[in-house]
Design an enzyme around this catalytic site. Structure first.
Site, mmCIF file in Angstrom:
data_model
loop_
_atom_site.group_PDB
_atom_site.id
_atom_site.type_symbol
_atom_site.label_atom_id
_atom_site.label_comp_id
_atom_site.label_asym_id
_atom_site.label_seq_id
_atom_site.Cartn_x
_atom_site.Cartn_y
_atom_site.Cartn_z
ATOM 1 N N ARG A 173 0.821 -1.217 0.000
ATOM 2 C CA ARG A 173 0.000 0.000 0.000
ATOM 3 C C ARG A 173 0.852 1.263 0.000
ATOM 4 O O ARG A 173 0.474 2.285 -0.522
ATOM 5 C CB ARG A 173 -0.880 0.007 1.249
ATOM 6 C CG ARG A 173 -2.251 -0.573 0.985
ATOM 7 C CD ARG A 173 -3.072 -0.579 2.238
ATOM 8 N NE ARG A 173 -2.342 -1.270 3.308
ATOM 9 C CZ ARG A 173 -2.841 -1.508 4.508
ATOM 10 N NH1 ARG A 173 -4.055 -1.110 4.802
ATOM 11 N NH2 ARG A 173 -2.151 -2.150 5.443
ATOM 12 N N ASP A 233 2.028 -24.238 4.592
ATOM 13 C CA ASP A 233 2.074 -24.582 6.012
ATOM 14 C C ASP A 233 3.565 -24.647 6.299
ATOM 15 O O ASP A 233 4.234 -25.606 5.906
ATOM 16 C CB ASP A 233 1.414 -25.939 6.281
ATOM 17 C CG ASP A 233 1.398 -26.267 7.763
ATOM 18 O OD1 ASP A 233 2.455 -26.074 8.413
ATOM 19 O OD2 ASP A 233 0.373 -26.705 8.278
ATOM 20 N N HIS A 234 4.098 -23.619 6.948
ATOM 21 C CA HIS A 234 5.565 -23.531 6.991
ATOM 22 C C HIS A 234 6.185 -24.686 7.785
ATOM 23 O O HIS A 234 7.367 -24.978 7.622
ATOM 24 C CB HIS A 234 6.038 -22.166 7.504
ATOM 25 C CG HIS A 234 5.937 -21.982 8.983
ATOM 26 N ND1 HIS A 234 4.758 -21.712 9.615
ATOM 27 C CD2 HIS A 234 6.874 -22.039 9.962
ATOM 28 C CE1 HIS A 234 4.974 -21.602 10.916
ATOM 29 N NE2 HIS A 234 6.260 -21.799 11.164
ATOM 30 N N LYS A 246 9.949 -27.447 7.308
ATOM 31 C CA LYS A 246 11.021 -27.668 8.292
ATOM 32 C C LYS A 246 11.737 -28.980 7.976
ATOM 33 O O LYS A 246 11.086 -30.003 7.720
ATOM 34 C CB LYS A 246 10.440 -27.719 9.715
ATOM 35 C CG LYS A 246 9.886 -26.371 10.199
ATOM 36 C CD LYS A 246 9.404 -26.464 11.639
ATOM 37 C CE LYS A 246 8.604 -25.240 12.071
ATOM 38 N NZ LYS A 246 9.382 -24.025 12.326
ATOM 39 N N GLU A 279 5.785 -22.612 22.686
ATOM 40 C CA GLU A 279 6.508 -21.365 22.406
ATOM 41 C C GLU A 279 6.709 -20.575 23.685
ATOM 42 O O GLU A 279 5.858 -20.616 24.576
ATOM 43 C CB GLU A 279 5.703 -20.492 21.456
ATOM 44 C CG GLU A 279 5.505 -21.070 20.093
ATOM 45 C CD GLU A 279 4.711 -20.102 19.226
ATOM 46 O OE1 GLU A 279 5.319 -19.161 18.695
ATOM 47 O OE2 GLU A 279 3.496 -20.272 19.099
ATOM 48 N N HIS A 331 -0.615 -26.941 11.530
ATOM 49 C CA HIS A 331 0.702 -27.533 11.803
ATOM 50 C C HIS A 331 0.613 -28.859 12.565
ATOM 51 O O HIS A 331 1.282 -29.831 12.211
ATOM 52 C CB HIS A 331 1.566 -26.565 12.623
ATOM 53 C CG HIS A 331 1.624 -25.174 12.072
ATOM 54 N ND1 HIS A 331 1.685 -24.903 10.730
ATOM 55 C CD2 HIS A 331 1.638 -23.960 12.691
ATOM 56 C CE1 HIS A 331 1.739 -23.583 10.549
ATOM 57 N NE2 HIS A 331 1.703 -22.998 11.721
HETATM 58 C C1 BG6 Z 1 2.440 -19.640 12.971
HETATM 59 C C2 BG6 Z 1 1.460 -19.134 13.977
HETATM 60 O O1 BG6 Z 1 1.777 -20.360 11.967
HETATM 61 O O2 BG6 Z 1 3.379 -20.493 13.628
HETATM 62 C C3 BG6 Z 1 2.159 -18.404 15.092
HETATM 63 O O3 BG6 Z 1 0.532 -18.268 13.345
HETATM 64 C C4 BG6 Z 1 3.244 -19.267 15.703
HETATM 65 O O4 BG6 Z 1 1.241 -17.999 16.104
HETATM 66 C C5 BG6 Z 1 4.131 -19.832 14.626
HETATM 67 O O5 BG6 Z 1 3.982 -18.460 16.583
HETATM 68 C C6 BG6 Z 1 5.094 -20.841 15.214
HETATM 69 O O6 BG6 Z 1 6.024 -21.187 14.233
HETATM 70 P P1 BG6 Z 1 7.445 -21.792 14.622
HETATM 71 O O7 BG6 Z 1 8.045 -22.137 13.306
HETATM 72 O O8 BG6 Z 1 8.177 -20.719 15.355
HETATM 73 O O9 BG6 Z 1 7.155 -22.964 15.511
#
Ligand code: BG6
Length: 493
Positions: free
Chosen positions: A50, A181-182, A186, A220, A244
């Site tokens: 933006r 989905d990150h 990993k 976390e 996840h």
């Molecule tokens: C994200 C969530 O998908 O994953 C966050 O939206 C979370 O809330 C994060 O903190 C955790 O990712 P990682 O890779 O640090 O375990």
């Protein structure tokens, strides 16, 4: 990355390019791909945002982020010459017309062969609108391939996910949609399949005859940071479990695929996700535990409670912790609980899988009334990366006794040197057209269906929050969830 370099020409357009994700993950990853020759000279990147910025201003901002996140910055100036910026209003047709013009120019200038990758790293309410405009403006009318990478959240329940999916499908085919989905990027999550399917010693034991339970933890230390507005509407169930956590469960539980082709792997994942036993509302309390953090102390520092965080309702009923007992109704897993647990503001940052094996039929050793220690396979995903096998070995006293020993393998910095982040591998996969480590619509459908009942029940029945102090392992009920079944969480620190 040791896969053969493919150097695919492409125009990469990132919506939300001035946001946090772009700065911390996407541009450092793209730069590293370029530096490693996984992206070559035939690449151009348009950052769309933006703000009214020039190319120069955007490049200088990106440069700062890259310098912060990537140690070796050789070739950075060359990379920045491939980066452009377009100030954009997602609701305005003219913005897309301008984007089309810039895209066509860059296509010619860099010889991109008409390949286009659109990356939506922006507020989810705009996903559908952008996708519609990409088609109506002609941006998706390409000579080469067109692909869409889309960040989470993909909907807020099954109904909204279906609606979004239908909207995206007007502009992109299912195989052109790459839902991130990150966790699937990993290293150690990708290693689950390899450990299971390339070792003769695990697969024969990987079933209800030999495994007593499986535990997946993602805890976390961080709280909600500056994401209170989003998080308070989402909570740990939708933010972590639906995606996840259940993705990890599917990789642990799926049948061996007939090949590693995306479709074959996905079919097995979908099958197992569909086999997860749906929870009836009246059973939610027996299978799920929710928590919300109270004030507490982490690393010697006091931290505030969730309800006092910015942009969070002071009476919020949103869970920041969820533990669950997931049952999979198929021949392999009948009777084996998968316990999952995730939370914010916990004692430690840890993503870990523990596979607990059943006891041997009897204890032959010194103290026969004593229960032998369980054999465990521990898969450390983050921050430690590696595997451990916990076994019993000989301990000499008057008779022969046993003591637990540990075989362990930890990934070294050397092993990890090749990528800067999970995102790097995922973007490269998408460029190569490999969707294995992305979430297919059928997987989303199954996981939202499962999670919806719990979310609805919790919405209707507020909890006595807060119920765990920041810096702890979560609410006491999470321990009870396992002790009721004569198990316990395996925490090693
Ligand atoms: C994200 C969530 O998908 O994953 C966050 O939206 C979370 O809330 C994060 O903190 C955790 O990712 P990682 O890779 O640090 O375990």
């Amino acid at each position: 990355m040791d896969i053969e370099k493919q150097n695919i020409p492409c125009l990469i357009t990132i919506f939300g390019a001035t946001g946090d994700l772009s700065h911390r993950k996407l541009f450092p990853s793209l730069f590293h791909l370029y530096q490693q020759d996984n992206l070559n000279e035939k690449v151009a990147i348009i950052g769309v945002g933006r703000r009214d910025w020039s190319n120069e201003k955007f490049r200088s901002e990106i440069k700062l982020s890259i310098e912060k996140f990537v140690k070796d910055t050789h070739k950075l100036e060359d990379f920045l010459e491939h980066v452009f910026y377009q100030s954009h209003d997602v609701n305005l047709k003219e913005s897309y017309d301008n984007l089309l013009q810039l895209s066509n120019e860059l296509d010619n200038q860099f010889n991109l062969e008409g390949n286009r990758l659109f990356y939506l790293a922006m507020a989810p309410e705009f996903f559908g609108t952008v996708s519609d405009f990409l088609k109506s403006s002609g941006l998706t009318k390409v000579k080469g391939f067109k692909r869409l990478i889309i960040e989470k959240p993909f909907g807020t329940d099954l109904k909204s996910a279906e609606k979004l999916n239908t909207q995206l499908r007007k502009s992109f085919k299912e195989e052109e949609i790459y839902r991130i989905d990150h966790y699937l990027g990993k290293d150690m999550v990708q290693n689950i399949e390899v450990i299971r399917f390339s070792n003769a010693m695990f697969e024969p034991l990987w079933n209800n005859k030999y495994i007593s339970n499986i535990q997946v933890t993602s805890s976390e230390i961080l709280g909600v940071e500056d994401r209170g507005g989003y998080y308070d509407k989402s909570g740990a169930l939708k933010d972590m479990v639906q995606n996840h956590m259940l993705q990890i469960v599917s990789l642990l539980a799926m049948e061996p695929p007939i090949s590693l082709a995306s479709e074959d792997v996905r079919n097995e994942k979908v099958k197992v996700l569909r086999a997860i036993r749906n929870i009836k509302p009246e059973h939610v309390r027996s299978y799920f535990v929710r928590g919300q953090y109270d004030e507490g102390v982490i690393n010697g520092e006091p931290v505030q409670r969730y309800r006092d965080e910015d942009n969070v309702d002071p009476n919020s009923n949103t869970p920041t912790f969820v533990a669950a007992k997931v049952l999979i109704d198929n021949f392999r897993w009948a009777g084996v609980p998968f316990y999952i647990r995730t939370g914010k503001r916990m004692k430690e940052k840890e993503i870990r899988v523990v596979v607990e094996f059943k006891e041997v039929p009897m204890n032959l050793y010194y103290d026969r009334d004593k229960q032998l220690d369980s054999n465990l396979l521990v898969i450390n995903i983050q921050p430690n990366e590696g595997i451990e096998l916990h076994l019993n070995a000989r301990k000499y006293i008057e008779g022969i006794d046993t003591e637990p020993i540990k075989l362990s393998y930890a990934m070294t910095a050397q092993d990890k040197m090749n990528t800067v982040d999970a995102y790097e591998g995922l973007i490269y996969d998408c460029l190569r057209g490999d969707s294995t480590n992305f979430t297919h619509w059928e997987e989303l459908k199954a996981t939202w269906g499962y999670v919806d009942t719990v979310a609805n029940y919790w919405d209707e029945h507020p909890a006595p929050f807060p119920n765990y102090p920041a810096g702890s392992n979560g609410p006491i009920k999470s321990e009870l969830l396992l002790s009721r079944d004569n198990f316990r969480w395996w925490d090693f620190n």
